[in-house]
Design an enzyme around this catalytic site. Structure first.
Site, mmCIF file in Angstrom:
data_model
loop_
_atom_site.group_PDB
_atom_site.id
_atom_site.type_symbol
_atom_site.label_atom_id
_atom_site.label_comp_id
_atom_site.label_asym_id
_atom_site.label_seq_id
_atom_site.Cartn_x
_atom_site.Cartn_y
_atom_site.Cartn_z
ATOM 1 N N GLU A 191 -34.259 24.522 15.780
ATOM 2 C CA GLU A 191 -34.824 24.965 14.373
ATOM 3 C C GLU A 191 -36.146 23.828 14.075
ATOM 4 O OE1 GLU A 191 -32.463 23.036 14.770
ATOM 5 O OE2 GLU A 191 -32.157 21.619 13.073
ATOM 6 N N ASP B 138 -47.667 -1.297 8.738
ATOM 7 C CA ASP B 138 -48.783 -1.666 7.759
ATOM 8 C C ASP B 138 -50.288 -3.099 7.745
ATOM 9 O OD1 ASP B 138 -49.179 0.930 6.296
ATOM 10 O OD2 ASP B 138 -48.545 0.093 4.788
HETATM 11 O O1 1PR Z 1 -45.156 1.053 1.403
HETATM 12 O O2 1PR Z 1 -42.952 2.566 1.232
HETATM 13 O O3 1PR Z 1 -44.080 2.842 -0.941
HETATM 14 O O4 1PR Z 1 -45.398 3.371 1.719
HETATM 15 C C1 1PR Z 1 -45.977 3.417 1.986
HETATM 16 C C2 1PR Z 1 -46.643 4.718 3.137
HETATM 17 O O5 1PR Z 1 -48.388 4.953 2.453
HETATM 18 C C3 1PR Z 1 -47.121 2.991 4.348
HETATM 19 O O6 1PR Z 1 -46.573 4.188 5.007
HETATM 20 C C4 1PR Z 1 -48.469 3.525 4.482
HETATM 21 O O7 1PR Z 1 -48.097 2.984 5.521
HETATM 22 C C5 1PR Z 1 -49.512 4.132 3.219
HETATM 23 N N1 1PR Z 1 -50.238 3.926 3.190
HETATM 24 C C6 1PR Z 1 -50.500 3.027 1.347
HETATM 25 N N2 1PR Z 1 -51.319 3.107 1.646
HETATM 26 C C7 1PR Z 1 -52.473 3.526 2.155
HETATM 27 C C8 1PR Z 1 -53.670 3.748 2.292
HETATM 28 O O8 1PR Z 1 -54.221 4.658 2.579
HETATM 29 N N3 1PR Z 1 -54.126 3.388 1.566
HETATM 30 N N4 1PR Z 1 -51.604 4.695 3.695
HETATM 31 C C9 1PR Z 1 -51.065 5.215 3.447
HETATM 32 C C10 1PR Z 1 -51.573 4.718 5.063
HETATM 33 C C11 1PR Z 1 -52.228 4.400 7.584
HETATM 34 C C12 1PR Z 1 -51.987 5.840 8.719
HETATM 35 C C13 1PR Z 1 -53.060 7.168 8.928
HETATM 36 C C14 1PR Z 1 -53.609 6.031 9.869
HETATM 37 C C15 1PR Z 1 -54.017 7.235 10.771
HETATM 38 N N5 1PR Z 1 -52.311 4.970 6.066
HETATM 39 O O9 1PR Z 1 -50.779 6.285 8.299
HETATM 40 O O10 1PR Z 1 -52.551 8.619 8.686
HETATM 41 O O11 1PR Z 1 -54.612 5.049 9.491
HETATM 42 O O12 1PR Z 1 -55.467 7.512 10.549
HETATM 43 P P1 1PR Z 1 -56.931 7.993 11.056
HETATM 44 O O13 1PR Z 1 -56.133 8.187 12.312
HETATM 45 O O14 1PR Z 1 -57.605 8.527 10.152
HETATM 46 O O15 1PR Z 1 -57.104 6.255 12.003
HETATM 47 P P2 1PR Z 1 -44.114 2.124 0.997
#
Ligand code: 1PR
Length: 592
Positions: free
Chosen positions: A248, A447
């Site tokens: 699945e 992060d």
């Molecule tokens: O802390 O358990 O509540 O989890 C929050 C989640 O949200 C975590 O996984 C954290 O990485 C994500 N997060 C929180 N704030 C942001 C933000 O962007 N402001 N995003 C965020 C994280 C990072 C990647 C992204 C890659 C690839 N995003 O997942 O998708 O960096 O990006 P790219 O290919 O464009 O470079 P919690």
């Protein structure tokens, strides 16, 4: 609901070698929790076997009976069956098993709690009788393992004892990453029947335990798979089938496995579908950062170094599309997995954030590859004083279609605590969820932010010599973990965190990098190498992909098991297929 242990002999003829419930360890709170939640939510009632009598079979040609004992993501198999035009009848009593025309047992979760529930409800005996009578049966994942004599998972624990052999853990000392997560190739035996269309193509596995071939069980084996050693990937005897992989979750090829089980008279394929699978493929993952924008719509957004607001006067949250639509598109485009991160989950309570649950429910109807969801997974007390455990939050996500949950901030606090005390309390969300659902279901999302230093002894964290010196010529850096979406730096490095969360039960690491996020200049190879060389669980490289070449670079220079990207896919700059084709050209195995 009471998980009744009433004898089942009144309706089933006596049989030998049944697992005795007394040999199973006492019901864990976790298994009872799962069982009770399941009953509570699904309005299902498991009746005492005493109240049953065997009825004549009544299922129609388009009906299939499903044994769902309440752990993990069974929604995916339901969705796949509906997608194939089948209606589902849930097992409510052991008699429903005996009367089934065809039965699917998608075992999820851990072996011991599953056996515990099966024994206490009389389902174990009914299953054995059903299988002994050569009735059409398909076990999936744990549904295969439970057929064996016993498992070492938190055991030994007795299984159903239908197939000779002991289910043991993959041996990570052989240099493989455990859990075995991802798309792997099968060596299919002649009479597999349901695998007729698989041929030489990848199917999706996620497990830490496996059964191995032996002289005693060789008559059962219909395919094997290689992961450090040969293990049993499917069994077949007559109408009884079971697969270790997840049909699945294996895209179109997986749906063909289900179709062949449901329609055994389908003509045999002369030529199996084309493919070149030979081993575990590197995964390409599409990630959707989701949040509510200022208008109140749930949108996919994307940050630059975690800043998701437009650099305009309005300073709006960037809107790159609708989560369900984009996920559906990425599935069609060949994504091996899709991750949803609720990026404001750290401040909102996820169960209050029903749209995220809806996103999962809708996506999982048409997307048949693994779905991960993260954001806000932690213990929580709402305004009325009602306490929700992180386990409840995770359970709701699993029930809504998630295969894995991802923990960010809460894993940082748990790791800090563990490093300080040296004691595993078992109470952190990470420990609790991995104990109940297995560590393969728990991803820790890190992060980190790069912090340059002049000398390796400048900080009490793991420091590495960096490929590109810092702004003041610094040759060294450490990677500081953050919480709350990068807003707060914590006194722990990515290296220390990764090692700690592996100990605490994480099954996989999603390794972001704030400095590289959204920059399109490539993954932070120094960081990915550091972490993927330090842990024995799979590492997903994330942040910074700008071209297909960045994917081959991270796979060639590090031990990452998967690479994730967001911006280039959302902005349609690079199609997923181009990434896969490039990786193939570079002789890196991928699922096509
Ligand atoms: O802390 O358990 O509540 O989890 C929050 C989640 O949200 C975590 O996984 C954290 O990485 C994500 N997060 C929180 N704030 C942001 C933000 O962007 N402001 N995003 C965020 C994280 C990072 C990647 C992204 C890659 C690839 N995003 O997942 O998708 O960096 O990006 P790219 O290919 O464009 O470079 P919690």
């Amino acid at each position: 609901m009471e998980a009744t242990a009433a004898p089942f002999s009144s309706i089933v003829s006596s049989r030998q070698n049944l697992p005795s419930s007394s040999s199973i360890r006492a019901s864990s709170p976790a298994s009872l929790f799962l069982f009770q939640k399941n009953i509570g939510n699904g309005n299902r009632k498991f009746k005492s076997p005493r109240s049953l009598s065997v009825r004549a079979s009544s299922s129609s040609d388009s009906g299939v009976t499903l044994l769902d004992y309440g752990a993990g993501n069974v929604r995916s198999i339901r969705n796949a069956l509906r997608h194939l035009g089948f209606s589902i009848k849930d097992v409510q009593t052991p008699g429903d098993i005996l009367n089934a025309d065809r039965l699917i047992f998608p075992g999820v979760g851990a072996f011991a709690p599953a056996m515990d529930v099966l024994n206490k409800t009389g389902m174990a005996e009914a299953l054995c009788t059903y299988i002994e009578n050569d009735r059409p049966f398909l076990g999936i994942c744990l549904g295969l393992q439970l057929l064996f004599e016993s498992s070492e998972e938190n055991g030994p624990v007795k299984g159903l004892g239908v197939i000779p052999g002991i289910v043991g853990r993959f041996d990570s000392s052989a240099g493989i990453r455990v859990p075995h997560i991802g798309w792997n190739a099968l060596q299919v035996g002649k009479d597999s029947e349901i695998l007729d269309d698989v041929g030489n193509r990848h199917v999706y596995f996620v497990h830490s335990y496996r059964a191995i071939p032996s002289d005693e069980n060789k008559d059962w084996i219909s395919s094997t798979c290689n992961y450090g050693e040969s293990f049993i990937s499917s069994i077949r005897r007559g109408n009884v089938h079971a697969v270790q992989f997840h049909p699945e979750k294996s895209g179109e090829v997986g749906l063909s496995v289900l179709r062949r089980f449901l329609h055994p008279k389908l003509p045999a394929t002369q030529k199996p579908m084309e493919g070149k699978a030979s081993k575990l493929a590197k995964r390409v993952i599409a990630c959707l950062d989701v949040r509510t924008n200022d208008k109140g719509d749930l949108v996919v957004t994307k940050g630059d170094q975690y800043d998701v607001r437009e650099q305009s006067n309005e300073n709006e949250v960037r809107n790159l599309g609708k989560p369900v639509d984009l996920a559906g598109q990425y599935y069609k485009d060949g994504a091996d997995e899709i991750s949803f991160l609720n990026i404001t989950g750290f401040r909102d309570f996820p169960l209050g954030d029903l749209p995220m649950i809806q996103v999962l429910r809708h996506t999982s109807k048409n997307v048949f590859v693994p779905l991960t969801v993260g954001g806000g997974i932690r213990d929580f007390t709402d305004a009325s004083g009602r306490y929700y455990s992180s386990l409840e939050v995770a359970a709701e996500y699993f029930r809504s279609g998630a295969d894995k949950i991802s923990i960010g901030s809460d894993a940082v606090y748990a790791a800090e605590e563990f490093i300080k005390s040296g004691v595993k309390t078992g109470k952190s969300s990470l420990e609790q969820i991995s104990r109940v659902y297995g560590n393969q279901a728990v991803v820790v999302s890190i992060d980190p932010r790069r912090v340059y230093v002049n000398h390796p002894d400048d900080v009490p964290y793991k420091v590495i010599r960096v490929t590109n010196p810092g702004p003041n010529g610094e040759e060294y850096a450490w990677y500081q973990c953050t919480v709350s979406g990068g807003r707060e730096g914590r006194p722990i490095g990515a290296f220390e965190l990764a090692k700690a969360v592996e100990e605490l039960g994480a099954g996989e690491i999603l390794l972001n990098c704030i400095d590289c996020d959204g920059q399109g200049k490539g993954f932070d190879i120094d960081l990915v190498k550091l972490i993927s060389d330090s842990v024995g669980i799979p590492v997903i490289a994330s942040s910074g992909a700008g071209t297909p070449r960045h994917f081959s670079e991270v796979f060639e220079k590090t031990n990452a098991s998967a690479a994730l990207a967001a911006g280039i896919f959302h902005r349609k700059e690079v199609p997923i297929q181009s990434v896969k084709e490039h990786l193939q050209e570079e002789r890196i195995e991928v699922r096509i």
